[in-house]
Design an enzyme around this catalytic site. Sequence first.
Site, PDB file in Angstrom:
ATOM      1  N   LYS A 112      23.055   7.742  23.375  1.00 52.71           N
ATOM      2  CA  LYS A 112      21.839   7.918  22.578  1.00 52.71           C
ATOM      3  C   LYS A 112      22.243   8.450  21.200  1.00 52.71           C
ATOM      4  O   LYS A 112      22.327   9.657  21.009  1.00 52.71           O
ATOM      5  CB  LYS A 112      20.917   8.937  23.243  1.00 52.71           C
ATOM      6  CG  LYS A 112      20.330   8.507  24.571  1.00 52.71           C
ATOM      7  CD  LYS A 112      19.439   9.638  25.081  1.00 52.71           C
ATOM      8  CE  LYS A 112      18.877   9.373  26.432  1.00 52.71           C
ATOM      9  NZ  LYS A 112      18.267  10.569  27.023  1.00 52.71           N
ATOM     10  N   GLY A 170      26.281  14.926  23.325  1.00 57.42           N
ATOM     11  CA  GLY A 170      27.738  14.921  23.182  1.00 57.42           C
ATOM     12  C   GLY A 170      28.363  16.255  23.552  1.00 57.42           C
ATOM     13  O   GLY A 170      29.592  16.397  23.541  1.00 57.42           O
ATOM     14  N   GLU A 188      31.900   8.133  31.825  1.00 56.69           N
ATOM     15  CA  GLU A 188      30.693   8.960  31.737  1.00 56.69           C
ATOM     16  C   GLU A 188      29.458   8.063  31.831  1.00 56.69           C
ATOM     17  O   GLU A 188      29.455   6.946  31.312  1.00 56.69           O
ATOM     18  CB  GLU A 188      30.759   9.721  30.401  1.00 56.69           C
ATOM     19  CG  GLU A 188      29.632  10.646  30.074  1.00 56.69           C
ATOM     20  CD  GLU A 188      29.427  11.836  31.003  1.00 56.69           C
ATOM     21  OE1 GLU A 188      29.195  11.606  32.199  1.00 56.69           O
ATOM     22  OE2 GLU A 188      29.462  12.973  30.513  1.00 56.69           O
ATOM     23  N   ASP A 189      28.427   8.534  32.503  1.00 57.56           N
ATOM     24  CA  ASP A 189      27.207   7.745  32.630  1.00 57.56           C
ATOM     25  C   ASP A 189      26.490   7.635  31.296  1.00 57.56           C
ATOM     26  O   ASP A 189      26.157   6.552  30.833  1.00 57.56           O
ATOM     27  CB  ASP A 189      26.273   8.334  33.704  1.00 57.56           C
ATOM     28  CG  ASP A 189      26.028   9.828  33.533  1.00 57.56           C
ATOM     29  OD1 ASP A 189      26.629  10.430  32.617  1.00 57.56           O
ATOM     30  OD2 ASP A 189      25.237  10.396  34.304  1.00 57.56           O
ATOM     31  N   THR A 228      28.670  17.954  26.419  1.00 65.97           N
ATOM     32  CA  THR A 228      29.535  17.995  27.601  1.00 65.97           C
ATOM     33  C   THR A 228      30.957  17.562  27.258  1.00 65.97           C
ATOM     34  O   THR A 228      31.924  18.282  27.527  1.00 65.97           O
ATOM     35  CB  THR A 228      28.971  17.052  28.698  1.00 65.97           C
ATOM     36  OG1 THR A 228      27.597  17.376  28.893  1.00 65.97           O
ATOM     37  CG2 THR A 228      29.729  17.192  29.991  1.00 65.97           C
ATOM     38  N   ASP A 282      24.615  12.013  25.561  1.00 67.25           N
ATOM     39  CA  ASP A 282      23.332  12.359  24.957  1.00 67.25           C
ATOM     40  C   ASP A 282      23.602  13.162  23.679  1.00 67.25           C
ATOM     41  O   ASP A 282      23.795  12.584  22.610  1.00 67.25           O
ATOM     42  CB  ASP A 282      22.532  13.137  26.012  1.00 67.25           C
ATOM     43  CG  ASP A 282      21.114  13.469  25.597  1.00 67.25           C
ATOM     44  OD1 ASP A 282      20.590  12.803  24.701  1.00 67.25           O
ATOM     45  OD2 ASP A 282      20.531  14.391  26.184  1.00 67.25           O
ATOM     46  N   PHE A 310      14.337   9.451  27.865  1.00 65.06           N
ATOM     47  CA  PHE A 310      14.933   9.784  29.151  1.00 65.06           C
ATOM     48  C   PHE A 310      14.973   8.555  30.069  1.00 65.06           C
ATOM     49  O   PHE A 310      13.984   7.836  30.194  1.00 65.06           O
ATOM     50  CB  PHE A 310      14.137  10.905  29.815  1.00 65.06           C
ATOM     51  CG  PHE A 310      14.847  11.499  30.988  1.00 65.06           C
ATOM     52  CD1 PHE A 310      15.868  12.423  30.815  1.00 65.06           C
ATOM     53  CD2 PHE A 310      14.504  11.122  32.277  1.00 65.06           C
ATOM     54  CE1 PHE A 310      16.534  12.953  31.898  1.00 65.06           C
ATOM     55  CE2 PHE A 310      15.166  11.647  33.377  1.00 65.06           C
ATOM     56  CZ  PHE A 310      16.174  12.566  33.184  1.00 65.06           C
ATOM     57  N   ARG A 357      18.448   8.033  41.621  1.00 64.75           N
ATOM     58  CA  ARG A 357      19.833   7.537  41.464  1.00 64.75           C
ATOM     59  C   ARG A 357      20.036   6.191  42.151  1.00 64.75           C
ATOM     60  O   ARG A 357      20.892   5.404  41.757  1.00 64.75           O
ATOM     61  CB  ARG A 357      20.837   8.539  42.058  1.00 64.75           C
ATOM     62  CG  ARG A 357      20.886   9.869  41.344  1.00 64.75           C
ATOM     63  CD  ARG A 357      22.132  10.641  41.789  1.00 64.75           C
ATOM     64  NE  ARG A 357      22.047  12.059  41.457  1.00 64.75           N
ATOM     65  CZ  ARG A 357      22.368  12.586  40.291  1.00 64.75           C
ATOM     66  NH1 ARG A 357      22.781  11.803  39.311  1.00 64.75           N
ATOM     67  NH2 ARG A 357      22.272  13.878  40.088  1.00 64.75           N
ATOM     68  N   GLY A 360      26.301  11.571  37.900  1.00 62.98           N
ATOM     69  CA  GLY A 360      25.651  10.378  37.354  1.00 62.98           C
ATOM     70  C   GLY A 360      26.485   9.121  37.282  1.00 62.98           C
ATOM     71  O   GLY A 360      25.962   8.018  37.308  1.00 62.98           O
ATOM     72  N   ASP A 372      19.641  10.427  37.541  1.00 61.08           N
ATOM     73  CA  ASP A 372      18.501  11.001  38.268  1.00 61.08           C
ATOM     74  C   ASP A 372      17.483  11.655  37.346  1.00 61.08           C
ATOM     75  O   ASP A 372      17.764  11.950  36.183  1.00 61.08           O
ATOM     76  CB  ASP A 372      18.992  12.073  39.248  1.00 61.08           C
ATOM     77  CG  ASP A 372      19.368  13.371  38.535  1.00 61.08           C
ATOM     78  OD1 ASP A 372      20.093  13.298  37.519  1.00 61.08           O
ATOM     79  OD2 ASP A 372      18.926  14.439  38.973  1.00 61.08           O
TER      80      ASP A 372
HETATM   81  P1  5GP Z   1      25.246  15.664  26.761  1.00 61.20           P
HETATM   82  O1  5GP Z   1      26.174  16.798  27.066  1.00 61.20           O
HETATM   83  O2  5GP Z   1      25.917  14.486  26.097  1.00 61.20           O
HETATM   84  O3  5GP Z   1      24.040  16.131  25.999  1.00 61.20           O
HETATM   85  O4  5GP Z   1      24.617  15.217  28.139  1.00 61.20           O
HETATM   86  C1  5GP Z   1      25.278  14.473  29.056  1.00 61.20           C
HETATM   87  C2  5GP Z   1      24.620  14.600  30.407  1.00 61.20           C
HETATM   88  O5  5GP Z   1      23.207  14.862  30.339  1.00 61.20           O
HETATM   89  C3  5GP Z   1      24.753  13.292  31.145  1.00 61.20           C
HETATM   90  O6  5GP Z   1      25.968  13.195  31.832  1.00 61.20           O
HETATM   91  C4  5GP Z   1      23.530  13.310  32.057  1.00 61.20           C
HETATM   92  O7  5GP Z   1      23.848  13.987  33.247  1.00 61.20           O
HETATM   93  C5  5GP Z   1      22.493  14.105  31.287  1.00 61.20           C
HETATM   94  N1  5GP Z   1      21.541  13.204  30.590  1.00 61.20           N
HETATM   95  C6  5GP Z   1      21.415  13.043  29.258  1.00 61.20           C
HETATM   96  N2  5GP Z   1      20.445  12.148  28.958  1.00 61.20           N
HETATM   97  C7  5GP Z   1      19.946  11.727  30.142  1.00 61.20           C
HETATM   98  C8  5GP Z   1      18.918  10.770  30.491  1.00 61.20           C
HETATM   99  O8  5GP Z   1      18.257  10.112  29.678  1.00 61.20           O
HETATM  100  N3  5GP Z   1      18.700  10.600  31.821  1.00 61.20           N
HETATM  101  C9  5GP Z   1      19.387  11.264  32.787  1.00 61.20           C
HETATM  102  N4  5GP Z   1      19.073  11.012  34.048  1.00 61.20           N
HETATM  103  N5  5GP Z   1      20.361  12.164  32.482  1.00 61.20           N
HETATM  104  C10 5GP Z   1      20.640  12.385  31.175  1.00 61.20           C
END
Ligand code: 5GP
Length: 178
Positions: free
Chosen positions: A134, A108, A102-103, A110, A106, A155, A168, A48, A162
């Site tokens: 978020k 947290g 990081e893109d 990861t 969400d 989302f 993307r 991402g 994506d």
């Molecule tokens: P986390 O581990 O913080 O919950 O999630 C991080 C990963 O989830 C991001 O790097 C991304 O790949 C994916 N992700 C979380 N929210 C979104 C969203 O709104 N749109 C997209 N396309 N990917 C998301």
Amino acid sequence: MATITVHDKNFEPYLSVEEIHSRIRFIAHQLNTDYIDKKPLFIAILNGSFIFAADLFKELTIDAEICFIKLASYKGSKSTGHVITAIGLDMDLFGRDVVILEDIVDTGKTLHEFLPQLRHQQPSSLKIVALLHKPDATVFPMHIDYLGFSIPDKFVVGYGLDYDGLGRNIPEIYRLTE
Ligand code: 5GP
């Protein structure tokens, strides 16, 4: 800008190219100041972040390195639980000023699982840059040192992000319609 469809879902315009790029220039300015006498190593997390990382990196005027990694998660043993491994992380982080790109953060999860592995290598500093965050989705709270936009828990696609493989290449960021 009109609503778009990706796969089976509709998305509405959310952040324009101008808004994204002006925020990126702001973050780059902060990094250029904070790392002026350093040679940071940027670690961009694929897939991402590839467009964000490229646009941000072009705005840096300091000496800086960048590498791209992919995170893969698998179920470890009962004692290790869920394990995250970094594919392509072949740099020695010891004593380096490391900056994660990081893109979107969400829940947290990861970064929560991955950061201890980086800290284990004893970088002299470790900071996080995220284009999007978020806050309402947070399960694992963490400090984001350089943030693009704080967004509602909806989302989003575009600008590298994506929906099931597509979207993307959309230059702007769109969000799911109600
Ligand atoms: P986390 O581990 O913080 O919950 O999630 C991080 C990963 O989830 C991001 O790097 C991304 O790949 C994916 N992700 C979380 N929210 C979104 C969203 O709104 N749109 C997209 N396309 N990917 C998301």
